[in-house]
Every structure is written in C-alpha cells, then in structure tokens.
Write a protein that holds these residues in place. Structure first.
Motif, PDB file in Angstrom:
ATOM      1  N   ALA A   1      -2.275  -2.741  -7.637  1.00 23.55           N
ATOM      2  CA  ALA A   1      -3.440  -2.503  -7.018  1.00 23.55           C
ATOM      3  C   ALA A   1      -3.255  -0.341  -8.266  1.00 23.55           C
ATOM      4  CB  ALA A   1      -3.538  -1.971  -5.736  1.00 23.55           C
TER       5      ALA A   1
ATOM      6  N   LYS B   1      -8.384  -2.813   0.313  1.00 21.95           N
ATOM      7  CA  LYS B   1      -7.586  -2.097   0.579  1.00 21.95           C
ATOM      8  C   LYS B   1      -7.195  -1.235   1.619  1.00 21.95           C
ATOM      9  CE  LYS B   1      -5.649   2.848  -1.314  1.00 21.95           C
ATOM     10  NZ  LYS B   1      -5.880   3.767  -2.382  1.00 21.95           N
TER      11      LYS B   1
ATOM     12  N   GLU C   1      -5.529  -5.423  -5.578  1.00 23.27           N
ATOM     13  CA  GLU C   1      -6.740  -4.375  -4.405  1.00 23.27           C
ATOM     14  C   GLU C   1      -7.933  -4.569  -5.355  1.00 23.27           C
ATOM     15  OE1 GLU C   1      -7.362   0.261  -4.733  1.00 23.27           O
ATOM     16  OE2 GLU C   1      -6.058  -0.349  -4.245  1.00 23.27           O
TER      17      GLU C   1
ATOM     18  N   ASP D   1       0.777  -1.024   0.733  1.00 28.48           N
ATOM     19  CA  ASP D   1       0.138  -0.336   0.401  1.00 28.48           C
ATOM     20  C   ASP D   1       0.985   1.063   0.390  1.00 28.48           C
ATOM     21  OD1 ASP D   1      -1.956  -1.468   0.293  1.00 28.48           O
ATOM     22  OD2 ASP D   1      -2.388  -1.331   2.105  1.00 28.48           O
TER      23      ASP D   1
END
Length: 263
Positions: free
Chosen positions: A199, A260, A232, A149
């Motif tokens: 993602a 997420k 994601e 992330d």
C-alpha cells in the motif's frame, strides 16, 4: 507535450502505450525502461541540463515512472545548469523515499512543468476493488491485512518501503531500499504461508512512486509459498493484470484489492 522521466521496469512502457501521442522518453543513466526507446539519457548531476532540454522541446508535463535506486551525486560530473540545484539535490539525497521525490517534484514545478501521476495518465493500471482471483481470502487474511495497515503507518513514519509480509498477525519481513523482490527473498522460510501486503505510505505524494506489482511479483509469491496478496484499492498499480491473475489462479493464490481498513 508530455515527457516520461523513466526508470527501469515495465511501468514506463505501460504509461507510454496509454497515450494517444507518443511522449518524449527521458531516462536516468543506468535505469533504462524495458522495451521503450529512450530519447534522452542523463545522470542526476545533469538534472539542470534535462530541464533545459525539456523546455526547448516544449514539454509542459512530466510523469516520473519506473524504478530508480537512490543515486550518488558526483560534483565533477555536474553541468552548469545544475549548479543552482545543488543544495536541493544534496538535501533530497539525505531524505527518505517520499521526501526525496517531493524535492524532485518541486524542482520540475518551479520550472513551470506539471508533474502527472502514472495512474492518472493510464487509469486502467489501477484495478477495481474486490477479489480478482478464484481463490478468496479467509478470516486470517483479513486479520493479517489489518496488521499490514498498522505496519504501513510505521513505515510511513520512517519514510521507507511500501510492502511487508505478514503471517498469523505478525510482520515477518518489511520492504527496504532494496525493493520488493529482495524483501520476498529475504523472507526465506518465514515467507511460507505468509500474506503479501502492499500500500502507499500515508503521507505519500501519489504523483510519483505509487506502489506497483506485476507478473514477476506474482511468480515470486508462488515460488516463496505465499498464501495470497493484498493491495490497497486505488493505491497500487498492477501491470499485466491478466497474466498476474492467471498465474495466481494456476497456483491457488488470491489477489485481494482491498479498500483501506476493510475487514
């Protein structure tokens, strides 16, 4: 009428097959899609000619789908209809991935042509959230995903790439212009036991270039000795989902379609 502005790979075919009426298929020279008849080919220097053709065919919507490398722009190849677009195109070629795509989207929309997302036209391409494989992620995978992330945030600031490899909470390789497969190969021995994370960039316009994985990605992950894949939820297209899951199951890798920020 819908037209696909198609690049290489299997995504254009998947989008085309999801439509009740066959769309017009247009492809950038050198980047023809797999197993799909192309109705109109064009170089980037003749984007104006493409727009003129689309209008003549009654096209009101386009979908940008498939892989295209950043092209060069050769003025001598340009047609007269592209001349007004030169400042926009030259500026776009100097921008990052998302910036360049936004500029192209603006060109279509300025001509009254709506830009539709691939996953909007073929919603089954986005898998449901959850673990789709027999193997399941462990606590380390959750820690590595959080590192993913953070890395995507940094990649978003650079406007480059949508994937990375993470092992023991540390990023060992990031995707660049050369793409996901090149990233996996570049990982080398560092990829063994690593987590594949993919993602969308935070600021990404999701009407184009939504991250995609497929059977080749799964096979390469097995070949490189990865532990599993995290993507994601709602942000990554999976082509040939059944075959992807089968390949991962046969080799003990997991596929986690993760909300997420989830731990």
């Amino acid at each position: 009428m819908l037209a696909l502005i198609a690049g290489r790979g299997d995504l254009p075919k998947a989008v085309a097959l999801a439509q009740s009426v066959r769309p017009l298929v247009c492809a950038v020279d050198g980047f023809a899609p797999n197993d799909l008849v192309v109705d109109y080919s064009f170089p980037i220097e003749k984007l104006g000619g493409l727009l003129r053709f689309l209008k003549a065919q009654g096209v009101t919507q386009v979908c940008l789908c498939g892989g295209i490398d950043r092209p060069s722009f050769v003025i001598t190849r340009m047609d007269i209809w592209t001349v007004p677009l030169v400042p926009i195109l030259l500026r776009a070629l100097k921008l990052g991935d998302d910036g360049a795509l936004r500029a192209v989207i603006d060109v279509f929309e300025s001509r009254g042509i709506a830009v539709r997302a691939a996953h909007e036209l073929a919603p089954d391409l986005l898998p449901a959230a959850g673990v789709l494989t027999q193997a399941e992620p462990d606590q380390q995978a959750a820690i590595d995903a959080l590192a993913g992330d953070q890395e995507i945030q940094e990649m978003g600031r650079k406007d480059l790439g949508q994937a990375c490899l993470i092992r023991d909470g540390a990023v060992v390789q990031c995707e660049a212009d050369s793409g996901t497969d090149a990233m996996l190969l570049a990982g080398g021995d560092d990829a063994v036991g690593a987590l594949f994370y993919k993602a969308p960039k935070p600021q990404q316009d999701r009407r184009a270039d939504l991250p995609t994985i497929g059977l080749d990605t799964a096979k390469r992950a097995v070949q490189m000795g990865l532990r599993g894949l995290v993507i994601e939820a709602g942000g990554v297209i999976v082509l040939d989902q059944d075959k992807v899951i089968e390949t991962l199951d046969q080799n003990g890798l997991f596929l986690w379609v993760r909300e997420k920020g989830a731990a």
